[in-house]
Design an enzyme around this catalytic site. Structure first.
Site, PDB file in Angstrom:
ATOM      1  N   GLN A  61      -5.755 -17.091   5.941  1.00  0.00           N
ATOM      2  CA  GLN A  61      -5.827 -15.773   5.314  1.00  0.00           C
ATOM      3  C   GLN A  61      -4.728 -15.642   4.262  1.00  0.00           C
ATOM      4  OE1 GLN A  61      -5.247 -13.789   9.269  1.00  0.00           O
ATOM      5  NE2 GLN A  61      -6.773 -12.358   8.505  1.00  0.00           N
ATOM      6  N   ASN A  62      -3.788 -16.585   4.264  1.00  0.00           N
ATOM      7  CA  ASN A  62      -2.613 -16.455   3.398  1.00  0.00           C
ATOM      8  C   ASN A  62      -2.917 -16.915   1.983  1.00  0.00           C
ATOM      9  OD1 ASN A  62      -1.319 -15.623   5.716  1.00  0.00           O
ATOM     10  ND2 ASN A  62      -0.635 -17.692   6.227  1.00  0.00           N
TER      11      ASN A  62
ATOM     12  N   ASP B  55      -0.330 -17.721  -0.269  1.00  0.00           N
ATOM     13  CA  ASP B  55       0.905 -18.242  -0.864  1.00  0.00           C
ATOM     14  C   ASP B  55       0.855 -19.728  -1.216  1.00  0.00           C
ATOM     15  OD1 ASP B  55       1.354 -19.572   1.695  1.00  0.00           O
ATOM     16  OD2 ASP B  55       1.944 -17.595   2.421  1.00  0.00           O
TER      17      ASP B  55
ATOM     18  N   HIS C 236      -8.719 -15.939   1.099  1.00  0.00           N
ATOM     19  CA  HIS C 236      -8.368 -14.883   0.142  1.00  0.00           C
ATOM     20  C   HIS C 236      -7.798 -15.421  -1.166  1.00  0.00           C
ATOM     21  CE1 HIS C 236      -8.074 -12.470   4.054  1.00  0.00           C
ATOM     22  NE2 HIS C 236      -9.200 -12.156   3.470  1.00  0.00           N
TER      23      HIS C 236
ATOM     24  N   CYS D 208      -8.303 -17.010 -16.821  1.00  0.00           N
ATOM     25  CA  CYS D 208      -8.686 -16.023 -17.825  1.00  0.00           C
ATOM     26  C   CYS D 208      -9.990 -15.378 -17.373  1.00  0.00           C
ATOM     27  CB  CYS D 208      -8.874 -16.727 -19.166  1.00  0.00           C
ATOM     28  SG  CYS D 208      -9.673 -15.679 -20.404  1.00  0.00           S
TER      29      CYS D 208
ATOM     30  N   CYS E  10     -12.754 -16.700 -20.637  1.00  0.00           N
ATOM     31  CA  CYS E  10     -13.108 -18.111 -20.856  1.00  0.00           C
ATOM     32  C   CYS E  10     -12.811 -18.983 -19.640  1.00  0.00           C
ATOM     33  CB  CYS E  10     -12.406 -18.650 -22.100  1.00  0.00           C
ATOM     34  SG  CYS E  10     -10.642 -18.972 -21.880  1.00  0.00           S
TER      35      CYS E  10
ATOM     36  N   CYS F  23      -8.006 -17.331 -25.768  1.00  0.00           N
ATOM     37  CA  CYS F  23      -8.874 -16.239 -26.262  1.00  0.00           C
ATOM     38  C   CYS F  23      -8.213 -14.859 -26.196  1.00  0.00           C
ATOM     39  CB  CYS F  23     -10.210 -16.245 -25.519  1.00  0.00           C
ATOM     40  SG  CYS F  23     -10.116 -15.576 -23.845  1.00  0.00           S
TER      41      CYS F  23
ATOM     42  N   GLY G  99      -0.639 -17.018  14.242  1.00  0.00           N
ATOM     43  CA  GLY G  99       0.012 -16.007  13.423  1.00  0.00           C
ATOM     44  C   GLY G  99      -0.925 -15.004  12.783  1.00  0.00           C
TER      45      GLY G  99
ATOM     46  N   SER H 157      -3.321 -11.476  13.590  1.00  0.00           N
ATOM     47  CA  SER H 157      -3.621 -10.434  14.581  1.00  0.00           C
ATOM     48  C   SER H 157      -5.110 -10.410  14.920  1.00  0.00           C
ATOM     49  CB  SER H 157      -3.166  -9.067  14.062  1.00  0.00           C
ATOM     50  OG  SER H 157      -3.748  -8.836  12.801  1.00  0.00           O
TER      51      SER H 157
HETATM   52 ZN   LIG Z   1      -9.433 -17.072 -22.231  1.00  0.00          ZN
END
Ligand SMILES: [Zn+2]
Length: 248
Positions: A101-102, A104, A119, A127, A130, A154, A191, A193
C-alpha cells in the site's frame, strides 16, 4: 518468542510466499502517513494534496507540499530490516511478490524485483499530456525553475505516479496481485491495519485459496480472528529473526 519461531517454520516450508506491506513498514523508515508528528505535515491538508480533483484545480498545493514535506522525507528515508528481509526472501526463491500500500518506493530500493505497488510510487512522475516520465531528482530540478513543474517537452503539468483519492487502482496491478494470491502458500500481512480495500480483502483471497495467513502489526486488525497466526510487535523485529532462521 514462540510465535516468531512458528512463522519461521512456515517460511521454511513455503515456496510461494506473498508479503503484503502497509504504513507500519514505512513508519519504521521514518515515513509518516498522512498525519506526522511534526508541524510541517499539519500545515498541509491530505483532503487537498491527496485528492485528484484538487490536484487539477490547484496543482501548486500538491507541489508545495511535495517540495516542503514529502521530498525531504523521501530523500532521508532508507529501506529498513523489513524491506531488506523481504528482498532477501525473493532472492532465495521463496517469495512470489510483495504487494504494498506504500508509495515510497523503498521495496525497490531494498532490491525487491516483483513489487506490486497498489497506490503507485511517489518517486516517479509523468506528464499528463505526452506521458514523458521523470524521476524525483529530475522533478526536483524542474521545481527549482517553476512550481508547479512543467514538462520539458510540452510544458504541460507533471503529476506523481500515485493513485490519488478519487482515482481507481490500476486494474492490471490488481489482477496480477490476485493471480499471485491464487498461487501463494503463505500470506504475511505486515504493518497494515487491513481496514481499507483492497487490504481488507486480499488476505481473504489468499486464505480461501488455501494459504496460511500470518498478520504482523503493532495493533489488532479486523482479520485477526481468521488468521492462523497474529504477532503484535514491530515488523522489522519479526523479519530479522525469520531471515536469520532460514534453512538453505
Ligand atoms: Zn509533456
Amino acid at each position: 518468542m514462540e510465535l516468531i519461531e512458528k512463522l519461521g517454520d512456515w517460511v521454511n516450508e513455503s515456496k510461494n510466499i506473498v508479503v503484503f506491506t502497509g504504513a507500519g513498514v514505512s513508519a519504521e523508515s521514518g515515513i509518516p502517513t498522512y498525519r506526522g508528528n511534526d508541524g510541517l505535515w499539519e500545515k498541509y491538508d491530505p483532503e487537498k494534496y491527496a485528492n485528484i480533483n484538487y490536484f487539477y484545480q490547484d496543482p501548486s498545493y500538491y507541489w508545495n507540499f511535495f517540495k516542503e514535506v514529502r521530498s525531504p522525507v523521501l530523500q532521508k528515508a532508507k529501506p529498513n530490516i523489513a524491506h531488506k528481509s523481504i528482498a532477501k526472501l525473493e532472492s532465495l526463491g521463496k517469495l512470489k511478490s510483495v504487494i504494498t500500500q506504500n508509495i515510497d518506493g523503498l521495496h525497490k530500493e531494498a532490491g525487491s524485483k516483483n513489487i506490486l505497488e497498489l497506490h503507485g510510487n511517489t518517486r516517479m512522475f509523468s506528464c499528463i499530456k505526452c506521458k514523458t516520465e521523470y524521476r524525483m531528482d529530475q522533478v526536483n530540478k524542474l521545481l527549482e525553475k517553476h512550481l508547479p513543474p512543467e514538462c520539458s517537452k510540452c510544458n504541460s503539468l507533471i503529476r506523481p505516479q500515485v493513485v490519488f483519492f478519487g482515482e481507481n487502482l490500476n486494474p492490471i496491478i490488481l489482477s496480477r496481485a490476485e493471480k499471485d494470491l491464487s498461487q501463494c502458500d503463505l500470506f504475511i500481512a505486515a504493518g497494515s491495519s487491513l481496514v481499507v480495500q483492497p487490504a481488507a480483502s486480499l488476505p481473504l483471497i489468499a486464505k480461501n485459496n488455501g494459504a496460511r495467513l500470518a498478520i504482523i502489526n503493532i495493533d489488532p486488525t479486523p482479520l485477526d480472528s481468521i488468521a492462523d497466526l497474529v504477532i503484535n510487535i514491530s515488523v522489522s523485529e519479526v523479519f530479522l529473526k525469520i531471515v536469520q532462521g532460514i534453512k538453505s
